[in-house]
Design a protein around this motif. Sequence first.
Motif, PDB file in Angstrom:
ATOM      1  N   THR A  13       1.104  -0.932   0.193  1.00 55.42           N
ATOM      2  CA  THR A  13      -0.072  -0.507  -0.160  1.00 55.42           C
ATOM      3  C   THR A  13       0.785   0.996  -0.154  1.00 55.42           C
ATOM      4  OG1 THR A  13      -2.180  -1.202   1.606  1.00 55.42           O
ATOM      5  CG2 THR A  13      -1.373   1.060   1.328  1.00 55.42           C
ATOM      6  N   LEU A  14       0.475   2.065  -1.165  1.00 49.35           N
ATOM      7  CA  LEU A  14       2.041   3.067  -0.651  1.00 49.35           C
ATOM      8  C   LEU A  14       0.624   3.985  -0.318  1.00 49.35           C
ATOM      9  CD1 LEU A  14       2.991   3.537  -4.892  1.00 49.35           C
ATOM     10  CD2 LEU A  14       3.883   1.742  -2.782  1.00 49.35           C
ATOM     11  N   LEU A  15       1.698   5.071   0.177  1.00 45.20           N
ATOM     12  CA  LEU A  15       0.761   6.601   0.971  1.00 45.20           C
ATOM     13  C   LEU A  15       0.629   7.281   0.399  1.00 45.20           C
ATOM     14  CD1 LEU A  15       2.127   5.417   4.750  1.00 45.20           C
ATOM     15  CD2 LEU A  15       0.134   3.814   3.796  1.00 45.20           C
ATOM     16  N   VAL A  16      -0.257   7.147  -1.016  1.00 44.17           N
ATOM     17  CA  VAL A  16      -0.513   8.986  -1.148  1.00 44.17           C
ATOM     18  C   VAL A  16      -2.110   8.141  -1.423  1.00 44.17           C
ATOM     19  CG1 VAL A  16       2.095   8.455  -2.292  1.00 44.17           C
ATOM     20  CG2 VAL A  16      -0.323   6.980  -3.418  1.00 44.17           C
ATOM     21  N   THR A  64       5.800  17.449  -4.375  1.00 41.15           N
ATOM     22  CA  THR A  64       6.905  17.735  -3.533  1.00 41.15           C
ATOM     23  C   THR A  64       7.372  18.769  -3.388  1.00 41.15           C
ATOM     24  OG1 THR A  64       8.682  16.047  -2.393  1.00 41.15           O
ATOM     25  CG2 THR A  64       8.301  16.479  -4.931  1.00 41.15           C
ATOM     26  N   ILE A  65       8.075  19.660  -2.301  1.00 35.34           N
ATOM     27  CA  ILE A  65       8.945  20.540  -2.894  1.00 35.34           C
ATOM     28  C   ILE A  65      10.384  19.812  -2.679  1.00 35.34           C
ATOM     29  CG2 ILE A  65       7.087  22.382  -2.426  1.00 35.34           C
ATOM     30  CD1 ILE A  65       9.197  22.349   0.243  1.00 35.34           C
ATOM     31  N   SER A  66      10.934  18.805  -2.637  1.00 29.96           N
ATOM     32  CA  SER A  66      11.938  18.368  -2.445  1.00 29.96           C
ATOM     33  C   SER A  66      12.805  17.342  -3.541  1.00 29.96           C
ATOM     34  CB  SER A  66      12.001  16.851  -1.263  1.00 29.96           C
ATOM     35  OG  SER A  66      13.506  16.502  -1.284  1.00 29.96           O
ATOM     36  N   PRO A  67      13.639  18.064  -3.272  1.00 28.66           N
ATOM     37  CA  PRO A  67      14.432  17.113  -5.568  1.00 28.66           C
ATOM     38  C   PRO A  67      14.797  15.894  -4.684  1.00 28.66           C
ATOM     39  CG  PRO A  67      15.478  18.735  -3.789  1.00 28.66           C
ATOM     40  CD  PRO A  67      14.773  18.714  -3.092  1.00 28.66           C
ATOM     41  N   HIS A  68      14.720  15.276  -3.341  1.00 27.09           N
ATOM     42  CA  HIS A  68      15.538  14.204  -3.325  1.00 27.09           C
ATOM     43  C   HIS A  68      14.029  14.061  -2.138  1.00 27.09           C
ATOM     44  CE1 HIS A  68      19.212  15.714  -4.309  1.00 27.09           C
ATOM     45  NE2 HIS A  68      18.506  13.889  -5.461  1.00 27.09           N
ATOM     46  N   TYR A 120       2.688  21.629   5.812  1.00 24.11           N
ATOM     47  CA  TYR A 120       2.971  21.092   3.892  1.00 24.11           C
ATOM     48  C   TYR A 120       1.416  21.170   3.813  1.00 24.11           C
ATOM     49  CZ  TYR A 120       8.208  21.068   3.985  1.00 24.11           C
ATOM     50  OH  TYR A 120       9.050  20.754   4.243  1.00 24.11           O
ATOM     51  N   ALA A 121       0.151  20.341   4.256  1.00 25.71           N
ATOM     52  CA  ALA A 121      -0.712  19.784   4.602  1.00 25.71           C
ATOM     53  C   ALA A 121      -1.488  20.842   4.119  1.00 25.71           C
ATOM     54  CB  ALA A 121      -1.151  18.900   5.725  1.00 25.71           C
ATOM     55  N   GLN A 122      -1.576  22.306   4.283  1.00 27.95           N
ATOM     56  CA  GLN A 122      -2.834  23.183   4.457  1.00 27.95           C
ATOM     57  C   GLN A 122      -2.459  23.962   2.708  1.00 27.95           C
ATOM     58  OE1 GLN A 122      -1.693  25.599   7.859  1.00 27.95           O
ATOM     59  NE2 GLN A 122      -2.109  24.336   9.039  1.00 27.95           N
ATOM     60  N   SER A 123      -0.830  23.809   2.517  1.00 27.35           N
ATOM     61  CA  SER A 123      -0.892  23.802   1.462  1.00 27.35           C
ATOM     62  C   SER A 123      -0.602  22.836   0.013  1.00 27.35           C
ATOM     63  CB  SER A 123       1.138  23.783   1.381  1.00 27.35           C
ATOM     64  OG  SER A 123       1.260  25.229   2.264  1.00 27.35           O
ATOM     65  N   GLY A 124      -1.062  21.373   0.953  1.00 24.83           N
ATOM     66  CA  GLY A 124      -1.435  21.126  -0.714  1.00 24.83           C
ATOM     67  C   GLY A 124      -0.465  19.642  -0.655  1.00 24.83           C
ATOM     68  N   ILE A 125       0.731  20.138  -0.452  1.00 21.10           N
ATOM     69  CA  ILE A 125       1.888  18.772  -0.904  1.00 21.10           C
ATOM     70  C   ILE A 125       1.747  17.887   0.014  1.00 21.10           C
ATOM     71  CG2 ILE A 125       4.036  19.348  -0.793  1.00 21.10           C
ATOM     72  CD1 ILE A 125       4.337  22.528  -0.956  1.00 21.10           C
ATOM     73  N   TRP A 126       1.644  16.652  -0.814  1.00 24.91           N
ATOM     74  CA  TRP A 126       1.512  15.646   0.281  1.00 24.91           C
ATOM     75  C   TRP A 126       2.624  15.144   0.578  1.00 24.91           C
ATOM     76  CZ3 TRP A 126      -2.458  13.069   3.125  1.00 24.91           C
ATOM     77  CH2 TRP A 126      -1.482  11.531   3.548  1.00 24.91           C
ATOM     78  N   TYR A 127       3.334  14.028  -0.070  1.00 24.34           N
ATOM     79  CA  TYR A 127       4.245  13.607   0.059  1.00 24.34           C
ATOM     80  C   TYR A 127       5.611  14.420   1.368  1.00 24.34           C
ATOM     81  CZ  TYR A 127       3.937  10.873  -3.737  1.00 24.34           C
ATOM     82  OH  TYR A 127       3.465  10.612  -4.981  1.00 24.34           O
ATOM     83  N   ASP A 128       5.204  15.702   1.675  1.00 25.11           N
ATOM     84  CA  ASP A 128       6.240  16.017   2.720  1.00 25.11           C
ATOM     85  C   ASP A 128       4.654  16.034   3.808  1.00 25.11           C
ATOM     86  OD1 ASP A 128       7.773  16.624   0.568  1.00 25.11           O
ATOM     87  OD2 ASP A 128       7.542  18.256   0.280  1.00 25.11           O
ATOM     88  N   ALA A 129       3.363  16.641   3.579  1.00 23.84           N
ATOM     89  CA  ALA A 129       3.056  16.904   4.713  1.00 23.84           C
ATOM     90  C   ALA A 129       3.038  15.120   5.381  1.00 23.84           C
ATOM     91  CB  ALA A 129       1.425  16.912   4.087  1.00 23.84           C
ATOM     92  N   ILE A 130       3.151  14.288   4.637  1.00 25.87           N
ATOM     93  CA  ILE A 130       2.874  12.627   5.037  1.00 25.87           C
ATOM     94  C   ILE A 130       4.290  12.381   5.719  1.00 25.87           C
ATOM     95  CG2 ILE A 130       3.332  11.037   3.590  1.00 25.87           C
ATOM     96  CD1 ILE A 130       0.649  10.543   6.064  1.00 25.87           C
TER      97      ILE A 130
END
Length: 240
Positions: free
Chosen positions: A68-71, A79-83, A190-200
């Motif tokens: 199960t991928l958590l997405v 995401t805003i991250s390069p990695h 992050y969550a409020q900004s809609g950036i899922w990967y960084d939020a979770i």
Amino acid sequence: MYQKLFIILTNIFSLGLIQLLSFLLWSEMTMAQGKSGYVPPPPAKERRQSVTSGGSRGCPNQRDVSLTLLVPSYHIPTTISPHPTLLLYIDNIPSQPLLFTLVEPGVSEPLLKNKLTVKRPGIIQINLPSDSPTLEVNKEYYWTVSILCNEKRPSENAYARAVIKRIPLTAELRQKLNATTNTLTQAQIYAQSGIWYDAITTSYQAYIEAPNSNAPAYFWQLLQQIGLKSRLIEKFANHR
């Protein structure tokens, strides 16, 4: 002639109705989450599935293993991250290793390909190394996790695949993140900004750092928002 015109008008109406219903669902979810939950981005004109899975449900001589991928499955998570760090859940220990691949659409060779050995069921973090190829801004990628039941016949491998898109870091978001050192607060930003990967991933980090705080409840809240069932979330807690 009139019959063709009727069919065309019906199709246009149906597409408009689908987009309207998608927008209303997004609006309802956004208002329901208030100031702390995940605020998904507005629905695109063309709704797109962001998670797929398939292959064999289990390898020979072992218990069935599910990934199960958590997405979220109803929009393209960002995401805003390069990695970035990616999270998945596995319910049993497979006898074969997992294979992680990161692919850029239209490019035959994976940008990254690693084998992972699972030592316990539960949540697995996949960290993209700092020396690996950088995710480019405003570009989508696919990441896949497979159970290598048969390396010579990939169709027999159970797999799950998700989309990830890197978006630019705005000055406003940078300012909000720099204003706090609290991990849970950063996850909420992050969550409020809609950036899922960084939020979770940040909320899971807060969970690990302070398991007796409000962080676990917030982590589960984010997972519930994307449709993962409560019984599965309880397993996350047990296998943390």
